[in-house]
Design a protein around this motif. Structure first.
Motif, mmCIF file in Angstrom:
data_model
loop_
_atom_site.group_PDB
_atom_site.id
_atom_site.type_symbol
_atom_site.label_atom_id
_atom_site.label_comp_id
_atom_site.label_asym_id
_atom_site.label_seq_id
_atom_site.Cartn_x
_atom_site.Cartn_y
_atom_site.Cartn_z
ATOM 1 N N GLY A 103 0.789 -1.221 0.000
ATOM 2 C CA GLY A 103 0.000 0.000 0.000
ATOM 3 C C GLY A 103 0.823 1.275 0.000
ATOM 4 O O GLY A 103 0.290 2.364 0.206
ATOM 5 N N THR A 104 2.118 1.148 -0.212
ATOM 6 C CA THR A 104 3.003 2.317 -0.200
ATOM 7 C C THR A 104 2.806 3.153 -1.464
ATOM 8 O O THR A 104 2.954 2.644 -2.574
ATOM 9 N N PRO A 105 2.486 4.447 -1.316
ATOM 10 C CA PRO A 105 2.398 5.287 -2.519
ATOM 11 C C PRO A 105 3.784 5.406 -3.158
ATOM 12 O O PRO A 105 4.770 5.672 -2.469
ATOM 13 N N LEU A 106 3.847 5.203 -4.466
ATOM 14 C CA LEU A 106 5.153 5.198 -5.116
ATOM 15 C C LEU A 106 5.816 6.571 -5.062
ATOM 16 O O LEU A 106 7.039 6.661 -4.908
ATOM 17 N N ASP A 107 5.030 7.653 -5.155
ATOM 18 C CA ASP A 107 5.685 8.971 -5.142
ATOM 19 C C ASP A 107 6.385 9.223 -3.811
ATOM 20 O O ASP A 107 7.478 9.783 -3.771
ATOM 21 N N ALA A 108 5.780 8.762 -2.712
ATOM 22 C CA ALA A 108 6.426 8.919 -1.403
ATOM 23 C C ALA A 108 7.697 8.078 -1.340
ATOM 24 O O ALA A 108 8.727 8.515 -0.809
ATOM 25 N N LEU A 109 7.614 6.890 -1.897
ATOM 26 C CA LEU A 109 8.800 6.026 -1.911
ATOM 27 C C LEU A 109 9.922 6.674 -2.726
ATOM 28 O O LEU A 109 11.083 6.679 -2.308
ATOM 29 N N GLN A 110 9.561 7.248 -3.874
ATOM 30 C CA GLN A 110 10.580 7.887 -4.715
ATOM 31 C C GLN A 110 11.274 9.015 -3.957
ATOM 32 O O GLN A 110 12.500 9.182 -4.059
ATOM 33 N N SER A 111 10.512 9.775 -3.179
ATOM 34 C CA SER A 111 11.121 10.872 -2.414
ATOM 35 C C SER A 111 12.122 10.324 -1.409
ATOM 36 O O SER A 111 13.212 10.881 -1.232
ATOM 37 N N ALA A 112 11.738 9.229 -0.746
ATOM 38 C CA ALA A 112 12.640 8.646 0.258
ATOM 39 C C ALA A 112 13.905 8.096 -0.412
ATOM 40 O O ALA A 112 15.014 8.252 0.100
ATOM 41 N N LEU A 113 13.727 7.474 -1.580
ATOM 42 C CA LEU A 113 14.878 6.884 -2.275
ATOM 43 C C LEU A 113 15.801 7.966 -2.830
ATOM 44 O O LEU A 113 17.021 7.772 -2.923
ATOM 45 N N ALA A 150 12.824 2.863 -11.328
ATOM 46 C CA ALA A 150 12.856 3.420 -12.690
ATOM 47 C C ALA A 150 11.506 3.192 -13.369
ATOM 48 O O ALA A 150 11.360 2.369 -14.265
ATOM 49 N N PHE A 151 10.521 3.930 -12.902
ATOM 50 C CA PHE A 151 9.127 3.690 -13.302
ATOM 51 C C PHE A 151 8.368 4.998 -13.141
ATOM 52 O O PHE A 151 8.485 5.664 -12.124
ATOM 53 N N ASP A 152 7.586 5.361 -14.143
ATOM 54 C CA ASP A 152 6.979 6.692 -14.136
ATOM 55 C C ASP A 152 5.573 6.707 -14.746
ATOM 56 O O ASP A 152 5.259 7.576 -15.563
ATOM 57 N N ALA A 153 4.737 5.763 -14.365
ATOM 58 C CA ALA A 153 3.359 5.765 -14.879
ATOM 59 C C ALA A 153 2.669 7.072 -14.487
ATOM 60 O O ALA A 153 2.938 7.646 -13.426
ATOM 61 N N ALA A 154 1.760 7.517 -15.348
ATOM 62 C CA ALA A 154 1.128 8.827 -15.169
ATOM 63 C C ALA A 154 0.438 8.980 -13.817
ATOM 64 O O ALA A 154 0.496 10.027 -13.187
ATOM 65 N N ARG A 155 -0.206 7.912 -13.341
ATOM 66 C CA ARG A 155 -1.023 8.101 -12.138
ATOM 67 C C ARG A 155 -0.218 8.045 -10.842
ATOM 68 O O ARG A 155 -0.779 8.203 -9.749
ATOM 69 N N VAL A 156 1.088 7.862 -10.954
ATOM 70 C CA VAL A 156 1.942 7.908 -9.757
ATOM 71 C C VAL A 156 1.759 9.247 -9.061
ATOM 72 O O VAL A 156 1.697 9.346 -7.834
ATOM 73 N N ARG A 157 1.623 10.315 -9.872
ATOM 74 C CA ARG A 157 1.501 11.666 -9.304
ATOM 75 C C ARG A 157 0.207 11.848 -8.511
ATOM 76 O O ARG A 157 0.066 12.794 -7.762
ATOM 77 N N ARG A 158 -0.753 10.930 -8.721
ATOM 78 C CA ARG A 158 -1.999 11.010 -7.936
ATOM 79 C C ARG A 158 -1.956 10.107 -6.697
ATOM 80 O O ARG A 158 -2.968 9.848 -6.068
ATOM 81 N N GLY A 159 -0.780 9.599 -6.383
ATOM 82 C CA GLY A 159 -0.643 8.832 -5.139
ATOM 83 C C GLY A 159 -0.834 7.339 -5.279
ATOM 84 O O GLY A 159 -1.018 6.629 -4.287
ATOM 85 N N ALA A 160 -0.774 6.828 -6.515
ATOM 86 C CA ALA A 160 -0.982 5.392 -6.735
ATOM 87 C C ALA A 160 0.022 4.571 -5.911
ATOM 88 O O ALA A 160 1.173 4.960 -5.729
ATOM 89 N N THR A 161 -0.458 3.401 -5.425
ATOM 90 C CA THR A 161 0.387 2.550 -4.589
ATOM 91 C C THR A 161 1.180 1.558 -5.443
ATOM 92 O O THR A 161 0.796 1.238 -6.580
ATOM 93 N N VAL A 162 2.249 1.072 -4.853
ATOM 94 C CA VAL A 162 3.086 0.090 -5.543
ATOM 95 C C VAL A 162 2.253 -1.138 -5.920
ATOM 96 O O VAL A 162 2.312 -1.631 -7.053
#
Lengths: 381, 492
Positions: A70-80, A88-100
């Motif tokens: 349930g981890t939002p990918l954008d939050a994970l990217q910030s931590a990484l 190395a993944f950039d689907a459009a809906r990541v910016r809307r908080g989509a989870t891994v």
């Protein structure tokens, strides 16, 4: 529409919730793809995996991270990013908080798929809960690993059927020190395959190559000196190619992502064909199915488009892609519409049904999502 | 004609007669001598003579053979070149071996779409050979690529030295035609990376022949990189070499390959092919970069600087394709060359998180000392994939000690957070160790998935999953392929 919602915070709680739910179960994350694929059974118990969020283990030196599904990918990217790393993944809906977990289950992918593949190529381990409460793990925490079946692959694109993911292990890549975008005019979709080849025939090795709004966007990633040299070379090699200033590049990619997500009220469809067919197939969909918001990756043959939210139009798109030997999946489905999510069932659907019968004989998990490839009702009592 | 009874009660004669109705006589092997040449794969310690070997000539014949097996209720094992190292193509007693060696056509090199359509018996290296005139190549490069087939690569999800940057077979296969256990043909995957629904293609890849037989495969081809830079660097210790790899990772550089050898391995390789290694050096790295020229040059300068900073005692830049080939030839020969410094040896394949390389090597050395055996190390340092070579003497009665040490090394990898296998597969060899890495539930779920594909368990049984019968067997000593001794191919 659903009977109840539970929100476990551990794999054990998730297992209990899945096992003890009375009938069908639908897992949700951030809800960014709630209207993708076919609708889940109306009486399904909703189990949110949002409580299974956060980094479980990050090993920067090993370039791996284990996270709750349930981890939002954008939050994970910030931590990484603090460690100079990324998924190395950039689907459009990541910016809307989509989870891994949600991005994985829906087989989503973005422009970087050209160089890095989709999450199927980046996930190296998974923990999944089955309908009977069995908790199983496959893969592991190392990138190179061929021990046992890769169960994660079965869950990629399964839209929440077969099982509910609780934990995912991802391989990481370094964040590139520099990124440039070169744009190249390509007004006519029919000319897209050739325009794409003109770029991939050069040695610049783009990490993304996407058509959007009448032009090809070429993303170059690497060292400062490297991307500078490659951008200059590309501009020199191809007529009309020019590097975009950083602000324009950001705007172009943002506009690309907007098109991929599509406007409200239209059906969004992701398609895939052989790259050389892309121009012809997309041109015909624009002409015959009123396709709009087209984005396309000429090197991989993947495109996203929107069509009117009409069942016959969507069915015609599925038929067109099947006739071309390609694939099509319904993504966003406007509220209240009843649209065919899947095209004609492939011969391999017999395997999906057999595996589903073995893992979840009552079709409880994600019931309805893969209709009609998988049954929309449970097994007879 | 033998009248041995197969598992389901059919006689071998009846089975062979059904095959003979499908295939010419030369494609059905039932004589003892002929059968014996299929009794093992590259893991020569495990042997089992099958009841029948068939050599179908196309996908339809493969499917027809599988239907014959289904009708008789007998198990079957698909086999490519038989170079596998985990006994994945080990026959089943009273079962059928379906050899794919007659399906070896390159059906299409599609330059515009950058893909190749292949029959399963095509040799890995021949794919790149056919693509080369178009400036393209097939990236996964297992060390045995001259003699292993793409069908075997699909079964094992093979990697290679360059998978650090380019990934494994699974990352390069778009579409497959597969014969299922009941003899039906289905297509998995599709013409683009986008698939509709679950990734059954990915599930099948690496399933070691237990889910069906691949009869056609479409793989992606890549443009040959503009530049390649290769360096051979000696280090005063394994730790210093390992720290250098860590520093490269920290510098955000993803080399195409990073290989490490210890002094014992270099001594053997040097004796065999004279690749120019420094045999006195405790450790050496082969680091290769590829990509656009600007990027490559910039990162190569950084890598040589990092090698110096970590105390490299010699840095040899392989400046020409010939020199590069020489450096790699030594690396590829190192494994079989170990035969020059030891009468017998076991090769192991395990993975640890890269940051635990020094730790695992120290532990391996200690474990070797404790039982009085030497262990040589040649491995893919970039991704923590170890290939310890346990040296021993069959004549001196060291077989069991060596085999036990080798198994314990693989299990140590699991203890350290890694895997039982990075590329050789589990096969028959490591099925008994699977319980070290996976719980009973994990394995049971994998078996349930398998049941969806092959409900009667006739598709390469006895592989991957532990069985009491299998776990009682004792393998014989390893024997290298002649091409390995010549440094032409390698298995690590």
């Amino acid at each position: 529409m659903s009977t109840s919602t539970t929100a476990p915070t551990t794999t054990t709680e998730l297992r209990d919730a899945v096992r003890d739910a009375p009938g069908p179960v639908v897992a949700t994350g951030a809800g960014t793809a709630a209207d993708w694929a076919a609708p889940p059974a109306p009486d399904a118990t909703v189990i949110s995996v949002r409580g299974l969020a956060g980094v479980v283990a990050h090993n920067p030196g090993d370039m791996t991270v284990a996270v709750g599904a349930g981890t939002p990918l954008d939050a994970l990217q910030s931590a990484l990013a603090e460690h100079g790393q990324r998924v190395a993944f950039d689907a459009a809906r990541v910016r809307r908080g989509a989870t891994v977990g949600g991005l994985f289950a829906t087989a989503d992918s973005g422009p970087l798929a050209l160089a890095y593949g989709s999450l199927r190529d980046l996930v190296i381990g998974v923990t999944v809960v089955l309908a009977d409460g069995t908790v199983a793990r496959s893969g592991g925490h190392v990138i190179k690993n061929v021990a046992g079946y890769d169960l994660a692959k079965l869950l990629h694109g399964a839209h929440g059927t077969f099982g509910v993911m609780s934990e995912v292990v991802l391989r990481l890549h370094p964040r590139p020190p520099a990124v440039r975008t070169v744009a190249l005019p390509c007004p006519d979709l029919a000319g897209l395959p050739a325009a794409g080849r003109a770029v991939t025939d050069t040695p610049v090795e783009p990490s993304a190559l996407e058509w959007s709004d009448g032009r090809l966007l070429v993303r170059l990633e690497g060292t400062e000196g490297g991307v500078e040299g490659r951008a200059t070379r590309l501009a020199g090699l191809l007529d009309g190619a020019a590097e975009l200033p950083a602000a324009d590049a950001d705007a172009a990619w943002s506009s690309h992502a907007d098109a991929v997500e599509g406007p409200d009220g239209r059906a969004v469809i992701r398609v895939g064909v052989r790259p050389t067919q892309l121009g012809e197939v997309l041109t015909s969909l624009v002409g015959e199915a009123d396709a709009e918001d087209v984005t396309a990756a000429p090197a991989t043959g993947v495109a996203t488009l929107t069509v009117p939210a009409d069942a016959e139009v969507v069915a015609a798109v599925h038929r067109r892609l099947a006739a071309a030997g390609g694939t099509s999946t319904l993504r966003s489905r406007p509220a209240g519409t009843d649209l065919p999510a899947w095209g004609p069932a492939p011969a391999s659907a017999v395997l999906l049904r057999a595996v589903a019968a073995s893992l979840d004989p009552d079709h409880r998990i994600g019931r309805g999502r893969m209709d009609p490839w998988l049954p929309r009702t449970g097994a007879p009592a | 004609m033998t009248t041995a009874t197969t598992g389901a009660g059919s006689t071998t004669g009846a089975l062979a007669a059904d095959f003979s109705a499908l295939l010419p006589d030369t494609c059905v092997i039932t004589d003892e001598v002929g059968l014996r040449s299929y009794e093992c794969d590259g893991l020569t310690g495990f042997r089992q003579v099958p009841a029948v070997v068939v050599l179908p000539r196309d996908a339809e014949e493969v499917a027809a053979c599988v239907r014959v097996c289904a009708r008789h209720g007998v198990p079957f094992v698909a086999r490519g070149a038989g170079t596998g190292l985990s006994g994945g193509a080990l026959p089943v007693a009273d079962g059928v071996v379906i050899s794919l060696q007659k399906l070896r056509r390159i059906l299409e090199i599609d330059v515009e779409n950058r893909r190749a359509v292949l029959e399963p018996g095509v040799f890995n290296l021949d794919i790149s050979g056919a693509a080369a005139p178009h400036g393209l190549y097939y990236a996964p490069d297992p060390s045995s690529q001259q003699v292993c087939t793409i069908g075997g690569n699909v079964a094992e999800n093979s990697g290679g030295a360059h998978c650090l940057k380019y990934g494994f077979t699974t990352n390069h296969v778009l579409e497959m035609e597969v014969v299922l256990a009941d003899g039906t043909l289905v297509t998995l995957g599709g013409p683009s990376s986008e698939q509709a629904g679950p990734d059954l293609r990915g599930l099948f890849l690496g399933s070691e022949g237990t889910l069906g037989i691949c009869t056609k495969v479409t793989v992606r081809l890549l443009r040959k990189p503009e530049a390649v830079r290769t360096v051979l660097a000696d280090f005063p210790s394994i730790e210093a070499a390992g720290d250098t790899v860590g520093a490269i990772v920290e510098a955000s550089i993803v080399p195409a390959a990073v290989e490490m050898m210890d002094s014992l391995a270099m001594e053997a390789a040097e004796a065999a092919v004279g690749a120019g290694y420094t045999v006195e050096a405790p450790a050496a790295l082969i680091i290769e970069l590829d990509g656009p020229a600007e990027e490559c040059d910039e990162q190569f300068a950084e890598i040589t600087r990092l090698c110096e900073e970590h105390g490299a005692t010699r840095i040899h830049v392989a400046g020409t394709p010939e020199e590069r080939a020489k450096v790699w030839k030594g690396r590829k020969a190192a494994f079989a060359a170990v035969g020059r410094i030891s009468p017998d040896y076991f090769v192991q394949d395990g993975v640890v998180p890269r940051t635990r390389l020094a730790e695992v090597l120290t532990r391996i050395a200690e474990m070797g000392s404790e039982v009085g055996l030497r262990v040589a190390n040649v491995f893919h340092a970039g991704d923590g994939n170890l290939h310890p070579l346990v040296l021993y003497s069959e004549a001196a009665g060291e077989h069991e000690t060596a085999e036990d040490l080798s198994s314990r090394i693989a299990e140590l990898c699991v203890e350290l957070g890694g895997s039982l296998s990075g590329e050789h597969g589990i096969g028959a060899d490591k099925a008994c160790s699977m319980t070290r890495m996976f719980t009973d539930d994990d394995l049971a779920v994998m078996q349930r998935v398998r049941a969806g594909f092959d409900p009667d368990g006739r598709c390469n049984p006895g592989k991957i999953f532990p069985t009491p019968r299998l776990c009682g067997e004792r393998p014989g000593p390893f024997r290298p392929h002649p091409l390995e001794e010549a440094g032409v191919i390698s298995r690590l």
